[in-house]
Design an enzyme around this catalytic site. Structure first.
Site, PDB file in Angstrom:
ATOM      1  N   CYS A  74       0.832  -1.214   0.000  1.00 32.35           N
ATOM      2  CA  CYS A  74       0.000   0.000   0.000  1.00 32.35           C
ATOM      3  C   CYS A  74       0.865   1.261   0.000  1.00 32.35           C
ATOM      4  CB  CYS A  74      -0.930  -0.006   1.209  1.00 32.35           C
ATOM      5  SG  CYS A  74      -0.105  -0.453   2.754  1.00 32.35           S
ATOM      6  N   HIS A 127      -2.532   5.586   6.242  1.00 31.75           N
ATOM      7  CA  HIS A 127      -1.160   6.075   6.391  1.00 31.75           C
ATOM      8  C   HIS A 127      -1.141   7.526   5.891  1.00 31.75           C
ATOM      9  CE1 HIS A 127       0.197   1.886   6.593  1.00 31.75           C
ATOM     10  NE2 HIS A 127      -0.238   1.646   5.369  1.00 31.75           N
TER      11      HIS A 127
END
Ligand code: NAD
Length: 347
Positions: free
Chosen positions: A139, A219
């Site tokens: 990711c 994130h």
């Protein structure tokens, strides 16, 4: 129709299964699960035939979960396997795929050498065409590669210095943290993310540092990028806007200044599981000074790799030789780029 078997039906596997089932050129022929838990029930509810280890048939059936067959049975009805098992299990599983001459797509938790090519649809779709083993990068790496590929394509990237603020765990994970700490994750520089970016953008000078924080939503990357030429902010915005896989958010105009608020919009517009497939770049923090660019972006770890897996399936199967066409198809089906402030929103 490309027949896709999903091995590992957790956070990533279940999302890939749903995305595959929405495409008109591929279908889910089954999912392989090792444990008879709530996710097995969700798979059945969604109509996916369930394949389980032979020695566990009874455990599943005892819990009232119908079983279609074993892993060997799933492989015998699949053209391609998407392996979304926990880190390092994919490497073990590969032996079976090789033995049975079945193509496989691995995830970012595997080392790069598990596959013939590490993959990002924007950056190197063509390299994966017809390959037997492809690894969709993690990711964080997907989020980094999308932005860096575009800036490198348009202006040349001289160097990147990035800070990655990692979510401590996925929302469903009850045994992970941190709960009350900021952890050096990993405790060395560069973090592995920089090396991983170079599995695709081999020539880029990149150094990253990462910390994990007590949040589960997304994130955040804080990037300082030196380009090979002087640019304006408008130039950078234009490059980033050239793909719907990057979403520009203006905090002044939308009021969105946090990961929680962008997730709330995803909920409001009915994104399944509040999934955000796009990099979320805060337009007003995007600062340009000559050849230096600052970018702050959010990456929703559970979803960002899903469209990349769909494109990887097309590349590996060889049915689509244009990355651009594959991405357009994937984006349309998953409604990527449709946000309340975009002209495309169809809610
Ligand atoms: P997960 O733990 O949520 O799901 C993995 C699933 O595989 C579980 O259901 C587990 O029971 C099952 N499993 C375990 N051993 C198995 C085996 N031998 N055979 C078949 N299934 C088995 O993990 P995840 O978060 O979905 O991660 C899968 C992969 O995707 C990893 O490589 C990870 O690094 C990568 N990835 C994860 C994220 C994320 O944030 N969760 C993001 C991008 C990439």
């Amino acid at each position: 129709m490309i027949r896709v078997g999903i091995v590992g039906y957790g956070t990533i596997g279940k999302r890939i299964a749903d995305a595959v089932s929405k495409q008109d050129d591929m279908e889910v022929v089954g999912v392989f699960k090792t444990r008879p838990n709530f996710e097995a029930w969700s798979a059945i509810k969604r109509g996916y035939p369930l394949y389980v280890p032979e020695d566990r048939f009874a455990d599943f059936e005892k819990n009232g979960i119908p079983v279609k067959g074993s892993l060997k049975d799933l492989l015998s009805v699949s053209d391609i396997v998407v392996d979304a098992t926990p880190n390092k299990v994919g490497k073990e599983n590969k032996k079976m795929y090789v033995e049975r001459k079945i193509k496989a797509i691995f995830q970012g938790g595997e080392k790069a050498d598990v596959a013939d090519v590490s993959f990002n649809a924007l950056a190197n779709y063509e390299e994966a065409i017809g390959k037997s083993y492809v690894r969709v990068v993690s990711c964080n790496t997907t989020g980094l590669v999308r932005v860096l590929y575009l800036l490198d394509r348009d202006y040349g990237v001289r160097s990147v210095r990035g800070t990655i603020v990692r979510r401590g765990a996925d929302p469903k994970e009850v045994k992970k943290g941190p709960l009350n700490s900021i952890v050096l994750d990993p405790p060395h520089i560069p973090s592995h993310h920089a090396e991983d970016v170079k599995t695709i953008l081999r020539h880029i000078d990149i150094v990253t540092v990462a910390v994990a924080v007590p949040t589960t939503l997304m994130h955040v990357h804080i990037l300082n990028i030196r380009l090979r030429s002087k640019v304006s902010k408008e130039d950078v915005v234009k490059s980033l806007e050239s793909t719907p896989r990057i979403l520009l958010v203006n905090s002044g105009f939308t009021g969105i200044k946090s990961t929680s608020e962008i997730i709330e919009v995803a909920r409001d517009i009915g994104r399944s599981r509040y999934d955000i497939y796009e990099n979320v770049v805060w337009e007003d923090t995007l600062a340009v000074d000559g050849d230096e660019v600052f970018i702050v972006q959010g990456v929703q770890q559970e979803a960002i790799v899903v469209p990349e897996n769909i494109d990887a399936i097309r590349a590996v199967s060889g049915v689509e030789t244009s990355g651009r066409r594959s991405m357009m198809k994937t984006d349309k089906v998953l409604r990527i780029g449709e946000w309340p402030w975009s002209k495309l929103l169809l809610v």
